[in-house]
Design a protein around this motif. Structure first.
Motif, PDB file in Angstrom:
ATOM      1  N   ALA A   2      49.130  45.972  19.836  1.00 18.02           N
ATOM      2  CA  ALA A   2      48.841  47.053  20.774  1.00 18.02           C
ATOM      3  C   ALA A   2      47.689  47.907  20.264  1.00 18.02           C
ATOM      4  N   GLN A   3      46.767  48.214  21.160  1.00 17.89           N
ATOM      5  CA  GLN A   3      45.613  49.032  20.777  1.00 17.89           C
ATOM      6  C   GLN A   3      45.191  49.900  21.944  1.00 17.89           C
ATOM      7  N   LEU A   4      44.872  51.145  21.623  1.00 20.49           N
ATOM      8  CA  LEU A   4      44.394  52.105  22.616  1.00 20.49           C
ATOM      9  C   LEU A   4      43.051  52.632  22.141  1.00 20.49           C
ATOM     10  N   VAL A   5      42.069  52.602  23.039  1.00 19.59           N
ATOM     11  CA  VAL A   5      40.739  53.091  22.685  1.00 19.59           C
ATOM     12  C   VAL A   5      40.289  54.086  23.740  1.00 19.59           C
ATOM     13  N   GLU A   6      40.127  55.338  23.317  1.00 19.29           N
ATOM     14  CA  GLU A   6      39.686  56.391  24.234  1.00 19.29           C
ATOM     15  C   GLU A   6      38.164  56.473  24.266  1.00 19.29           C
ATOM     16  N   SER A   7      37.671  56.920  25.404  1.00 16.59           N
ATOM     17  CA  SER A   7      36.243  57.183  25.552  1.00 16.59           C
ATOM     18  C   SER A   7      36.052  58.223  26.644  1.00 16.59           C
ATOM     19  N   GLY A   8      34.829  58.717  26.748  1.00 20.05           N
ATOM     20  CA  GLY A   8      34.517  59.664  27.818  1.00 20.05           C
ATOM     21  C   GLY A   8      34.470  61.113  27.393  1.00 20.05           C
ATOM     22  N   GLY A   9      34.822  61.365  26.145  1.00 20.39           N
ATOM     23  CA  GLY A   9      34.739  62.734  25.669  1.00 20.39           C
ATOM     24  C   GLY A   9      33.285  63.154  25.474  1.00 20.39           C
ATOM     25  N   GLY A  10      33.119  64.424  25.182  1.00 16.62           N
ATOM     26  CA  GLY A  10      31.777  64.944  24.966  1.00 16.62           C
ATOM     27  C   GLY A  10      31.738  66.430  25.224  1.00 16.62           C
ATOM     28  N   ALA A  11      30.547  66.900  25.503  1.00 14.53           N
ATOM     29  CA  ALA A  11      30.351  68.330  25.747  1.00 14.53           C
ATOM     30  C   ALA A  11      30.324  68.611  27.243  1.00 14.53           C
ATOM     31  N   ALA A  12      30.898  69.723  27.608  1.00 15.19           N
ATOM     32  CA  ALA A  12      30.885  70.151  29.005  1.00 15.19           C
ATOM     33  C   ALA A  12      30.775  71.667  29.054  1.00 15.19           C
ATOM     34  N   GLN A  13      30.254  72.152  30.152  1.00 13.24           N
ATOM     35  CA  GLN A  13      30.163  73.595  30.345  1.00 13.24           C
ATOM     36  C   GLN A  13      31.416  74.107  31.022  1.00 13.24           C
ATOM     37  N   PRO A  14      31.758  75.362  30.822  1.00 11.44           N
ATOM     38  CA  PRO A  14      32.894  75.935  31.552  1.00 11.44           C
ATOM     39  C   PRO A  14      32.726  75.719  33.053  1.00 11.44           C
ATOM     40  N   GLY A  15      33.815  75.293  33.676  1.00 10.76           N
ATOM     41  CA  GLY A  15      33.770  74.972  35.100  1.00 10.76           C
ATOM     42  C   GLY A  15      33.393  73.543  35.398  1.00 10.76           C
ATOM     43  N   GLY A  16      32.991  72.823  34.386  1.00 12.11           N
ATOM     44  CA  GLY A  16      32.579  71.434  34.577  1.00 12.11           C
ATOM     45  C   GLY A  16      33.748  70.470  34.565  1.00 12.11           C
ATOM     46  N   SER A  17      33.404  69.181  34.603  1.00 13.63           N
ATOM     47  CA  SER A  17      34.416  68.122  34.662  1.00 13.63           C
ATOM     48  C   SER A  17      34.082  67.016  33.669  1.00 13.63           C
ATOM     49  N   LEU A  18      35.109  66.350  33.236  1.00 17.06           N
ATOM     50  CA  LEU A  18      34.974  65.146  32.414  1.00 17.06           C
ATOM     51  C   LEU A  18      36.095  64.191  32.814  1.00 17.06           C
ATOM     52  N   LYS A  19      35.839  62.901  32.628  1.00 17.52           N
ATOM     53  CA  LYS A  19      36.874  61.900  32.883  1.00 17.52           C
ATOM     54  C   LYS A  19      37.013  61.049  31.635  1.00 17.52           C
ATOM     55  N   LEU A  20      38.193  61.076  31.057  1.00 19.07           N
ATOM     56  CA  LEU A  20      38.487  60.280  29.882  1.00 19.07           C
ATOM     57  C   LEU A  20      39.084  58.938  30.297  1.00 19.07           C
ATOM     58  N   THR A  21      38.788  57.934  29.491  1.00 11.78           N
ATOM     59  CA  THR A  21      39.299  56.586  29.736  1.00 11.78           C
ATOM     60  C   THR A  21      40.036  56.096  28.504  1.00 11.78           C
ATOM     61  N   CYS A  22      41.157  55.445  28.737  1.00 10.43           N
ATOM     62  CA  CYS A  22      41.923  54.813  27.657  1.00 10.43           C
ATOM     63  C   CYS A  22      42.023  53.333  27.979  1.00 10.43           C
ATOM     64  N   ASN A  23      41.296  52.539  27.234  1.00 17.98           N
ATOM     65  CA  ASN A  23      41.356  51.090  27.407  1.00 17.98           C
ATOM     66  C   ASN A  23      42.478  50.532  26.556  1.00 17.98           C
ATOM     67  N   VAL A  24      43.343  49.779  27.199  1.00 12.99           N
ATOM     68  CA  VAL A  24      44.574  49.290  26.562  1.00 12.99           C
ATOM     69  C   VAL A  24      44.497  47.788  26.345  1.00 12.99           C
ATOM     70  N   SER A  25      44.932  47.342  25.197  1.00  9.22           N
ATOM     71  CA  SER A  25      45.047  45.913  24.941  1.00  9.22           C
ATOM     72  C   SER A  25      46.337  45.652  24.175  1.00  9.22           C
ATOM     73  N   GLY A  26      46.854  44.436  24.323  1.00  8.43           N
ATOM     74  CA  GLY A  26      48.057  44.048  23.596  1.00  8.43           C
ATOM     75  C   GLY A  26      49.361  44.295  24.338  1.00  8.43           C
ATOM     76  N   PHE A  27      49.304  44.972  25.452  1.00 10.57           N
ATOM     77  CA  PHE A  27      50.485  45.190  26.282  1.00 10.57           C
ATOM     78  C   PHE A  27      50.016  45.633  27.665  1.00 10.57           C
ATOM     79  N   ALA A  28      50.922  45.605  28.611  1.00 10.34           N
ATOM     80  CA  ALA A  28      50.578  45.985  29.980  1.00 10.34           C
ATOM     81  C   ALA A  28      50.900  47.458  30.216  1.00 10.34           C
ATOM     82  N   VAL A  29      49.927  48.174  30.741  1.00 11.40           N
ATOM     83  CA  VAL A  29      50.112  49.591  31.034  1.00 11.40           C
ATOM     84  C   VAL A  29      51.328  49.813  31.916  1.00 11.40           C
ATOM     85  N   LYS A  30      51.529  48.965  32.909  1.00  7.75           N
ATOM     86  CA  LYS A  30      52.607  49.178  33.876  1.00  7.75           C
ATOM     87  C   LYS A  30      53.988  48.950  33.274  1.00  7.75           C
ATOM     88  N   GLU A  31      54.038  48.377  32.099  1.00  2.43           N
ATOM     89  CA  GLU A  31      55.328  48.140  31.434  1.00  2.43           C
ATOM     90  C   GLU A  31      55.660  49.237  30.431  1.00  2.43           C
TER      91      GLU A  31
END
Length: 125
Positions: A2-31
């Motif tokens: 099982a492995q989880l790898v996050e991405s999408g972080g960074g700098a943002a201004q107040p009021g802004g938006s970011l979307k983080l992603t977690c890529n999963v391997s070794g098992f099924a997210v739905k399980e």
């Protein structure tokens, strides 16, 4: 393995938006139950949101509900965290985590058996 790898972080201004992603391997997210936690400097790690993508159930931190949204794409085996109206207090390292399916969604960290390495989110002007 099982492995989880996050991405999408960074700098943002107040009021802004970011979307983080977690890529999963070794098992099924739905399980599994998948969650996002965060840890700000000098503070304990706290739960942000968790999802049961098989039954389409979610649980949010009351303090963040309405600004953050967790979702999953079972076909891509990926979990997302969309963060809107960001505040400087949202500055933290954000972690993706996995728990074995149980009776209910929870932020109890002891049930989360697999963790990603984290991605830094910094909100400042």
């Amino acid at each position: 393995q099982a492995q989880l790898v996050e991405s999408g972080g960074g700098a943002a201004q107040p009021g802004g938006s970011l979307k983080l992603t977690c890529n999963v391997s070794g098992f099924a997210v739905k399980e599994s139950y998948m969650a996002w936690f965060r840890q700000a400097p000098g503070k304990e790690r706290e739960g942000v949101a968790t999802i049961d993508s098989r039954r389409n159930r979610t649980l949010y931190s009351e303090a963040l509900k309405g600004r953050f949204a967790i979702s999953a794409d079972n076909t891509k085996n990926t979990v997302y965290l969309e963060m809107n109206s960001l505040k400087p207090d949202d500055t933290a390292v954000y972690y993706c985590a996995r728990a074995i399916r149980g009776m209910y969604l929870t932020f109890m960290q002891g049930v989360y058996t697999t963790w990603g390495q984290g991605t830094q989110v910094t909100v400042s002007s």
